[in-house]
Scaffold this active site. Structure first.
Site, PDB file in Angstrom:
ATOM      1  N   ASP A  68       0.440 -19.300  17.922  1.00 49.23           N
ATOM      2  CA  ASP A  68      -0.455 -18.174  18.220  1.00 49.23           C
ATOM      3  C   ASP A  68      -1.841 -18.776  18.454  1.00 49.23           C
ATOM      4  O   ASP A  68      -2.709 -18.744  17.577  1.00 49.23           O
ATOM      5  CB  ASP A  68      -0.456 -17.161  17.070  1.00 49.23           C
ATOM      6  CG  ASP A  68      -1.060 -15.831  17.500  1.00 49.23           C
ATOM      7  OD1 ASP A  68      -1.513 -15.732  18.665  1.00 49.23           O
ATOM      8  OD2 ASP A  68      -1.101 -14.893  16.685  1.00 49.23           O
ATOM      9  N   ASP A  82     -11.419 -14.990  13.297  1.00 49.47           N
ATOM     10  CA  ASP A  82     -10.094 -15.590  13.509  1.00 49.47           C
ATOM     11  C   ASP A  82     -10.131 -16.398  14.803  1.00 49.47           C
ATOM     12  O   ASP A  82     -10.380 -15.853  15.882  1.00 49.47           O
ATOM     13  CB  ASP A  82      -9.084 -14.429  13.612  1.00 49.47           C
ATOM     14  CG  ASP A  82      -7.657 -14.897  13.743  1.00 49.47           C
ATOM     15  OD1 ASP A  82      -7.394 -16.102  13.554  1.00 49.47           O
ATOM     16  OD2 ASP A  82      -6.797 -14.047  14.034  1.00 49.47           O
ATOM     17  N   ASP A 134      -7.745 -18.919  16.067  1.00 44.26           N
ATOM     18  CA  ASP A 134      -6.518 -19.257  16.808  1.00 44.26           C
ATOM     19  C   ASP A 134      -6.673 -20.545  17.613  1.00 44.26           C
ATOM     20  O   ASP A 134      -6.346 -20.616  18.804  1.00 44.26           O
ATOM     21  CB  ASP A 134      -6.122 -18.096  17.753  1.00 44.26           C
ATOM     22  CG  ASP A 134      -5.726 -16.834  16.986  1.00 44.26           C
ATOM     23  OD1 ASP A 134      -5.231 -16.956  15.844  1.00 44.26           O
ATOM     24  OD2 ASP A 134      -5.917 -15.731  17.519  1.00 44.26           O
ATOM     25  N   GLU A 179       3.197  -9.953   8.887  1.00 47.65           N
ATOM     26  CA  GLU A 179       2.255 -11.061   9.154  1.00 47.65           C
ATOM     27  C   GLU A 179       0.935 -10.728   8.471  1.00 47.65           C
ATOM     28  O   GLU A 179       0.125  -9.974   9.009  1.00 47.65           O
ATOM     29  CB  GLU A 179       2.050 -11.217  10.671  1.00 47.65           C
ATOM     30  CG  GLU A 179       1.040 -12.308  11.007  1.00 47.65           C
ATOM     31  CD  GLU A 179       0.805 -12.474  12.512  1.00 47.65           C
ATOM     32  OE1 GLU A 179       1.474 -11.808  13.322  1.00 47.65           O
ATOM     33  OE2 GLU A 179      -0.058 -13.292  12.864  1.00 47.65           O
ATOM     34  N   HIS A 229      -4.558 -17.324   9.367  1.00 46.16           N
ATOM     35  CA  HIS A 229      -4.685 -16.202   8.441  1.00 46.16           C
ATOM     36  C   HIS A 229      -4.657 -16.702   6.990  1.00 46.16           C
ATOM     37  O   HIS A 229      -5.394 -16.186   6.142  1.00 46.16           O
ATOM     38  CB  HIS A 229      -3.565 -15.192   8.648  1.00 46.16           C
ATOM     39  CG  HIS A 229      -3.572 -14.557  10.011  1.00 46.16           C
ATOM     40  ND1 HIS A 229      -2.623 -13.632  10.406  1.00 46.16           N
ATOM     41  CD2 HIS A 229      -4.408 -14.690  11.072  1.00 46.16           C
ATOM     42  CE1 HIS A 229      -2.883 -13.237  11.654  1.00 46.16           C
ATOM     43  NE2 HIS A 229      -3.953 -13.878  12.074  1.00 46.16           N
ATOM     44  N   HIS A 240       4.844  -8.092  22.115  1.00 44.75           N
ATOM     45  CA  HIS A 240       4.432  -6.797  21.589  1.00 44.75           C
ATOM     46  C   HIS A 240       5.281  -5.765  22.329  1.00 44.75           C
ATOM     47  O   HIS A 240       5.745  -6.025  23.449  1.00 44.75           O
ATOM     48  CB  HIS A 240       2.951  -6.543  21.847  1.00 44.75           C
ATOM     49  CG  HIS A 240       2.062  -7.419  21.011  1.00 44.75           C
ATOM     50  ND1 HIS A 240       1.233  -8.367  21.548  1.00 44.75           N
ATOM     51  CD2 HIS A 240       1.912  -7.494  19.668  1.00 44.75           C
ATOM     52  CE1 HIS A 240       0.596  -8.981  20.573  1.00 44.75           C
ATOM     53  NE2 HIS A 240       0.987  -8.482  19.419  1.00 44.75           N
ATOM     54  N   GLU A 256       0.871 -17.116   9.497  1.00 40.99           N
ATOM     55  CA  GLU A 256      -0.013 -17.708  10.501  1.00 40.99           C
ATOM     56  C   GLU A 256      -0.991 -18.626   9.780  1.00 40.99           C
ATOM     57  O   GLU A 256      -1.677 -18.211   8.837  1.00 40.99           O
ATOM     58  CB  GLU A 256      -0.760 -16.623  11.290  1.00 40.99           C
ATOM     59  CG  GLU A 256      -1.811 -17.264  12.187  1.00 40.99           C
ATOM     60  CD  GLU A 256      -2.366 -16.395  13.283  1.00 40.99           C
ATOM     61  OE1 GLU A 256      -1.623 -15.583  13.859  1.00 40.99           O
ATOM     62  OE2 GLU A 256      -3.567 -16.561  13.568  1.00 40.99           O
ATOM     63  N   ASP A 303       4.065  -5.363  25.723  1.00 40.57           N
ATOM     64  CA  ASP A 303       4.284  -6.506  26.625  1.00 40.57           C
ATOM     65  C   ASP A 303       5.644  -6.311  27.291  1.00 40.57           C
ATOM     66  O   ASP A 303       5.832  -6.614  28.466  1.00 40.57           O
ATOM     67  CB  ASP A 303       4.338  -7.840  25.857  1.00 40.57           C
ATOM     68  CG  ASP A 303       3.019  -8.195  25.184  1.00 40.57           C
ATOM     69  OD1 ASP A 303       1.969  -7.948  25.790  1.00 40.57           O
ATOM     70  OD2 ASP A 303       3.064  -8.736  24.054  1.00 40.57           O
TER      71      ASP A 303
HETATM   72  C1  XUL Z   1      -3.731 -11.246  15.061  1.00 39.64           C
HETATM   73  C2  XUL Z   1      -2.491 -11.909  15.330  1.00 39.64           C
HETATM   74  C3  XUL Z   1      -1.598 -11.191  16.279  1.00 39.64           C
HETATM   75  C4  XUL Z   1      -0.197 -11.150  15.851  1.00 39.64           C
HETATM   76  C5  XUL Z   1       0.747 -10.480  16.788  1.00 39.64           C
HETATM   77  O1  XUL Z   1      -4.626 -12.003  14.373  1.00 39.64           O
HETATM   78  O2  XUL Z   1      -2.254 -12.990  14.878  1.00 39.64           O
HETATM   79  O3  XUL Z   1      -1.654 -11.861  17.487  1.00 39.64           O
HETATM   80  O4  XUL Z   1       0.228 -12.467  15.720  1.00 39.64           O
HETATM   81  O5  XUL Z   1       0.630  -9.131  16.765  1.00 39.64           O
HETATM   82 MN    MN Z   2      -0.442 -14.221  14.751  1.00 44.26          MN
END
Ligand code: XUL
Ligand code: MN
Length: 349
Positions: free
Chosen positions: A285, A250, A252, A176, A215, A51, A212, A54
């Site tokens: 991620d 979400d 992850d 994304e 997602h 980011h 992703e 970051d």
């Molecule tokens: C949010 C997500 C973020 C992006 C990066 O759900 O996936 O981590 O990948 O900004």
């Molecule tokens: Mn992501």
């Protein structure tokens, strides 16, 4: 036969997270960025995702000159470690100026802030040596439908993308998509939406996407189909592999954690599309479970990569000729079992 791809892997500093959730505080102590970079190197990953803050902490309080200076220092450190930056993403969801959205905020001052910050991200990416700008459009949507005009929001998204494309002729914008969370409904929920939006911009060739897995699942879609769709346009420029157990927050989760067969289908889609041949990275991620102890803090990353590599071996050893014969005979029942048996392996493995 064309040479097999040697995949390159990455993750972001946020993937070594501390375990806070909306109902409780962190369960692991914070670690410095330097520590995270060392772990990435130790684990044998090739690149880091960033980011903007970051890369340059407290970015909103720094002048453009100071931002460039710090980005240059970071680039030196990455070079000395033999690491590269995979992408830079403006974090447009933390500031008080993005409470009501960033590019689609109803307040013109807030929209301008979001655009300015995105342009700084492009400058940072330039210095870090990547042309990929990831746009997770976190707050571009609504909690209640009447709060914004969907039509106007699309126009504003195009204005913002156009400003970024004009700022730097090399930058490529990888959207994304995510259908919800934090918003009730996002304006760009799927890869189809992202690629359609690209067509409205001043340079559609430089607007692509990042898929992703979680997602796509949240949108009720098959991540492997999303991969094939994006690749049909030559627009899959980055990838966040992970997993998700159904339609809830979400998650992850580690890659393959919930649905090994879907993981197999995703890697198969990457292979058939030659993902990685143009330098694209496989990024995870993923987050540790909240219960994870500090001494096991990196396991979700190492495990996701190991699962990817084991699944890749399964993809490459899948008997495609036998599968084609079953397809030709429309015997999908046998094909289904063939996939299951292949994933299970022999009882002596
Ligand atoms: C949010 C997500 C973020 C992006 C990066 O759900 O996936 O981590 O990948 O900004
Ligand atoms: Mn992501």
């Amino acid at each position: 036969m064309s040479k097999k791809i040697d995949y390159r892997f990455c993750f972001g500093p946020w993937n070594i997270s501390e375990g806070a959730d909306p109902y409780g505080p962190p369960t692991r102590p914070p670690q410095s960025f330097d520590w995270k970079l060392r772990q990435l190197k130790k684990l044998g990953f090739d690149a880091m995702m960033f980011h903007d803050d970051d890369a340059v902490p407290d970015i909103d309080r720094k002048s453009p000159t100071q931002i460039l200076k710090e980005a240059k220092e970071l680039k030196k450190r990455l070079d000395s470690e033999g690491l590269v930056a995979e992408m830079v993403a403006p974090r447009l969801w933390f500031s008080p100026l993005t409470v009501d959205g960033a590019y689609t905020s109803n307040d013109p001052k807030c929209r301008q802030y979001a655009i300015n910050r995105s342009l700084r991200s492009i400058d940072i990416a330039n210095i870090l040596g990547t042309d990929v700008i990831v746009l997770w459009l976190a707050r571009e949507g609504t909690y209640i439908r009447e709060a914004k005009s969907g039509r106007r929001s699309i126009d504003w998204l195009v204005v913002a993308l156009d400003k970024m494309l004009a700022h730097d002729k090399r930058a490529r914008l990888a959207i994304e998509p995510k259908p919800n969370e934090p918003m009730d409904h996002a304006y760009v929920p799927t890869i189809g939406h992202a690629l359609a939006l690209a067509q409205l911009t001043r340079d559609p060739r430089r607007v692509g996407c990042l898929i992703e897995s979680a997602h796509a699942i949240l949108a009720g879609l098959d991540p492997a189909d999303e991969i094939d769709f994006a690749c049909a346009f030559g627009k899959l420029w980055s990838l966040h592999l992970n997993d998700q157990n159904g339609l809830k927050y979400d998650q992850d989760r580690p890659f393959g954690c919930t649905n090994l067969r879907s993981a197999f289908d995703q890697v198969r889609a990457l292979e058939r599309n030659g993902y990685g041949r143009k330098g694209e990275f496989v990024c995870f991620d993923v987050h540790p479970f909240r219960t994870t102890k500090p001494e096991h803090w990196l396991d979700h990353l190492a495990n996701s990569r190991r699962t990817f590599e084991r699944i890749l071996a399964k993809v490459r050893s899948f008997d495609e000729a036998a599968a084609s014969r079953l397809i030709a005979n429309r015997d999908y029942q046998a094909l289904d079992q063939m996939v299951i048996e292949h994933l299970l392996g022999s009882n002596h493995d």
